[in-house]
Structures are given as structure tokens and as C-alpha cells.
Design an enzyme around this catalytic site. Structure first.
Site, mmCIF file in Angstrom:
data_model
loop_
_atom_site.group_PDB
_atom_site.id
_atom_site.type_symbol
_atom_site.label_atom_id
_atom_site.label_comp_id
_atom_site.label_asym_id
_atom_site.label_seq_id
_atom_site.Cartn_x
_atom_site.Cartn_y
_atom_site.Cartn_z
ATOM 1 N N SER A 91 4.638 -22.076 57.088
ATOM 2 C CA SER A 91 4.276 -23.052 57.793
ATOM 3 C C SER A 91 4.961 -24.430 57.564
ATOM 4 O O SER A 91 4.448 -25.555 58.177
ATOM 5 C CB SER A 91 2.649 -23.549 57.266
ATOM 6 O OG SER A 91 2.832 -23.522 56.050
ATOM 7 N N THR A 193 1.237 -27.036 55.491
ATOM 8 C CA THR A 193 2.271 -28.177 55.674
ATOM 9 C C THR A 193 2.261 -28.807 54.068
ATOM 10 O O THR A 193 1.354 -29.180 53.491
ATOM 11 C CB THR A 193 1.269 -29.310 56.654
ATOM 12 O OG1 THR A 193 1.111 -28.769 57.750
ATOM 13 C CG2 THR A 193 1.872 -30.680 56.617
ATOM 14 N N THR A 211 6.310 -29.881 58.707
ATOM 15 C CA THR A 211 5.487 -28.900 59.205
ATOM 16 C C THR A 211 6.012 -28.016 60.320
ATOM 17 O O THR A 211 6.768 -28.564 61.044
ATOM 18 C CB THR A 211 4.092 -29.329 59.332
ATOM 19 O OG1 THR A 211 3.138 -27.933 59.723
ATOM 20 C CG2 THR A 211 4.017 -29.906 60.705
ATOM 21 N N ARG A 221 2.539 -28.487 71.594
ATOM 22 C CA ARG A 221 1.486 -29.208 70.919
ATOM 23 C C ARG A 221 2.192 -30.050 69.726
ATOM 24 O O ARG A 221 3.143 -29.366 68.969
ATOM 25 C CB ARG A 221 0.542 -28.153 70.335
ATOM 26 C CG ARG A 221 -0.795 -28.329 69.670
ATOM 27 C CD ARG A 221 -0.441 -28.465 68.093
ATOM 28 N NE ARG A 221 -1.616 -28.947 67.249
ATOM 29 C CZ ARG A 221 -1.434 -28.960 66.153
ATOM 30 N NH1 ARG A 221 -0.289 -28.949 65.402
ATOM 31 N NH2 ARG A 221 -2.460 -29.459 65.130
ATOM 32 N N THR A 244 -3.271 -32.572 55.437
ATOM 33 C CA THR A 244 -2.900 -31.350 55.819
ATOM 34 C C THR A 244 -4.286 -30.849 56.437
ATOM 35 O O THR A 244 -5.422 -31.298 56.308
ATOM 36 C CB THR A 244 -2.646 -30.530 54.785
ATOM 37 O OG1 THR A 244 -2.291 -29.152 55.192
ATOM 38 C CG2 THR A 244 -3.772 -30.538 53.624
ATOM 39 N N GLY A 245 -3.925 -29.817 57.355
ATOM 40 C CA GLY A 245 -5.376 -29.234 57.977
ATOM 41 C C GLY A 245 -5.278 -29.471 59.287
ATOM 42 O O GLY A 245 -3.975 -29.669 59.996
HETATM 43 N N1 ASP Z 1 -1.840 -30.634 59.809
HETATM 44 C C1 ASP Z 1 -0.821 -29.803 60.418
HETATM 45 C C2 ASP Z 1 -0.830 -29.669 62.137
HETATM 46 O O1 ASP Z 1 -2.055 -29.930 62.477
HETATM 47 C C3 ASP Z 1 -1.017 -28.260 60.071
HETATM 48 C C4 ASP Z 1 -1.510 -28.072 58.753
HETATM 49 O O2 ASP Z 1 -1.464 -28.955 57.846
HETATM 50 O O3 ASP Z 1 -1.813 -26.948 58.738
HETATM 51 O O4 ASP Z 1 0.095 -29.606 62.824
#
Ligand code: ASP
Length: 334
Positions: A91, A193, A211, A221, A244-245
Site C-alpha cells: 500500500s 498508508t 501511499t 482517483r 489512514t483509511g
Molecule cells: N488513505 C488512503 C487513501 O484513501 C488509503 C489508506 O490509508 O489505506 O488513499
């Protein structure tokens, strides 16, 4: 280590250590009547590094830089580079999972203690995008470069083009293509991330975030990670935060900026992270069951916080000479 043992070992739920003596100080912001409330402890914790997920080596590396007297900015850049080079992490950087067309595209940003910021979005073929973001910040009059422009800029600065799609990530993508089901599944348990915040020996704060974004995303995106105030925000007078997320949810609430502003108003980092998660989950009708968001934060005194929607968000923290991976406290205990 089995999950349960791991949780037992790291039973500290969020490090929202509220200072024993929590006096509120205020100081004027230029051209504004706004006051900044900064909680004080007798002795600020420095140096300190905090980063999302299980990122032992990255945090250890950042801490080693700080120990040698490096700035928080150098520390977060060098720490993040470790994850970008780690091909096993799917990731971040090389080895990141690709978009639906099979292209690995990276996002990164960095912010220094003077409030400067640099970011690159949707970059192909360059592994160390965090360093490219720093070059944008330091060597251009801009704050963001995207896609081909960012790649060309990187090459002009001496970065080497390389194929970022590893065999393992290619196989995972080919398997995904069979059904091509797009669900923004957030890796809730493992490394994801990396967002990193550091406080150096002079008390200066910087942050970085890098990330490959959501796996199998629509081409083009971009999530929260490279967006100022979304995936990262630092105000050297107050503190810093990173996310993150599911980036879409972080962006809709400008999460990292919100956390820093809440700390400015006197909230502890832990309280601020919890309120920011509340902004997401308490929206009327919001179905948060199938996505994860996690925040980390630090204030000027070296108090830290972490909070997520669901269980299994962990973070690494280096302070008082020790580097630990801890489980964050979380909202959804139902
Ligand atoms: N925050 C990151 C994104 O939306 C992805 C992640 O943290 O898993 O690109």
C-alpha cells in the site's frame, strides 16, 4: 504473534496522555484575535516519532535521524522512504497495489515546521514520492504536482524511473480482475498508508504521508493522503495529525486539519482524534461498518493520541528511547 496475545501486549489504548499539569497558555496569531491554547507539561517529550500502522523500521529510522540531531523534516522523510522501498508492503511505494488498469500510482505529501507544504499526486514509475514532494515544497513556487508533470519533475531532479508493480501485486490484481468487484476494502489489520509525525530536539514538528491509495481504484482517483489538511496537517505552534483509511471520508471532514484546530482550542491529541472520528461516524445515516479510518496526533508537548472507527488500527511510537507498536482505541465496540 497471535492477534489476542498481540492485543494483550499492547493494551495501551491510545496514548492520549493528558498532562499532569495542564495549564492553558495563549498567544496571539498575527493579524488575528484568535488565541492558541497549548496544554503544557513540565517537560516536553522530545524527540518523538509517531506513525500509522506497524511501521517499526520506518519509525526506528526516523528516530535514529533525530538522535543524530536531524530536523523533524529529515526524520519523517527518511522514515517514510523505508516503507516506500519495502516491496512487501502493498500500500506504499514499490509493490503498492495498482489501480483497475494495473498501474501503480502513488500520492505523497510533506509539511514542515514553518508551515510549508509539498505534494505529488497520481505519480507512476517513481518510488520515493515523499522526496519528490519535498522537492516540490523546496524547489518550486508550487505546492502540488500531479501525474506526468510530477513524474517529469522528479526525473529532472535525478529520480530514476522504475517499474513499481511487483510480481506479487500483479498476481493480486489479476486475481481481482476475474470478478472486478470494486469495494473500497480498507486493510484493517496490517500495514497500510504511512503517515508520520516527528518532534525534534528543538521542539519543531514536521509530518509526511505516502501511499499507493486504495487498491484497484478508478484511474485518476486521489484520496486524502497527499491533501493538506486531509491526510496530514502540521502547525508548529500546536501539533500535527495524520490519517489512514478511506480517504474520501477523511477529506469530507478535513480530518487532520480538524484535529490540529481542536488541539489549538485546548483538546488533547486523544480527544481531538476521537472528535474527528465522531464527525465521520455521527453523520446522519452514515454506514461506517465497511470502512476504516484511523488518526494519529501529537501536540507541541509530545502528548499523543490515536483513534479509529474499528479495531485493529495500530501505530508505532518512539519516545523516551523506546519504539513500540500499539493498538489504537476505537469507536465501534458493538
Ligand atoms: N488513505 C488512503 C487513501 O484513501 C488509503 C489508506 O490509508 O489505506 O488513499
Amino acid at each position: 504473534m497471535k492477534r489476542r496475545n498481540f492485543i494483550k501486549k499492547a493494551s495501551v489504548t491510545g496514548l492520549g496522555i493528558v498532562a499532569a499539569s495542564s495549564t492553558l497558555l495563549s498567544c496571539d496569531e498575527t493579524k488575528s484575535a484568535e488565541k492558541t491554547a497549548v496544554a503544557t507539561t513540565l517537560k516536553p517529550v522530545r524527540p518523538l516519532v509517531i506513525a500509522t500502522w506497524k511501521t517499526d523500521l520506518a519509525v526506528e529510522t526516523a528516530a535514529a535521524y533525530l538522535a543524530k540531531g536531524a530536523s523533524a523534516l529529515d526524520a519523517v522523510e527518511q522514515g517514510c522512504r523505508i516503507e516506500e522501498a519495502n516491496e512487501k508492503g502493498q500500500s506504499v511505494g514499490k509493490g503498492g497495489l495498482p489501480d483497475r488498469d494495473g498501474n501503480v500510482t502513488l500520492d505523497a505529501c510533506i509539511m514542515d515546521s514553518k508551515g510549508n507544504y509539498g505534494a505529488v499526486l497520481g505519480v507512476k514509475n517513481i518510488k520515493h514520492v515523499i522526496s519528490v514532494a519535498r522537492k516540490v515544497m523546496e524547489d518550486t513556487p508550487h505546492v502540488m504536482l500531479v501525474a506526468e508533470g510530477a513524474e517529469q519533475f522528479a526525473v529532472s531532479k535525478g529520480f530514476k524511473r522504475e517499474n513499481l508493480l511487483t510480481e506479487a501485486s500483479k498476481k493480486a490484481w489479476e486475481k481481482w480482475k476475474v470478478k472486478s468487484e470494486y469495494k473500497p476494502i480498507i486493510n484493517i489489520e496490517n500495514h497500510d498508508t504511512i503517515g508520520m509525525l516527528a518532534v525534534d530536539k528543538n521542539g519543531n514538528i514536521s509530518g509526511a504521508c505516502t501511499t499507493s491509495g486504495l487498491a484497484y481504484k478508478l484511474p485518476g482517483r486521489v484520496g486524502d493522503s497527499p491533501i493538506i489538511g486531509g491526510g496530514l496537517f502540521v502547525d508548529n505552534e500546536v501539533g500535527g495529525a495524520s490519517a489512514t483509511g478511506l480517504g474520501e471520508e477523511v477529506l469530507k471532514t478535513v480530518g487532520s486539519f480538524l484535529i490540529v484546530e481542536l488541539m489549538r482550542q485546548g483538546k488533547s491529541p486523544q480527544e481531538a482524534c476521537e472528535i474527528a472520528i465522531g464527525r465521520i461516524v455521527n453523520k446522519p445515516g452514515k454506514d461506517f461498518k465497511n470502512f476504516q479510518v484511523g488518526y494519529i496526533a501529537v501536540n507541541k508537548q509530545g502528548e499523543t493520541g490515536a483513534y479509529s472507527i474499528h479495531q485493529w488500527f495500530s501505530y508505532n511510537i518512539f519516545k523516551n528511547g523506546e519504539n513500540k507498536n500499539l493498538q489504537s482505541d476505537y469507536f465501534n465496540k458493538a
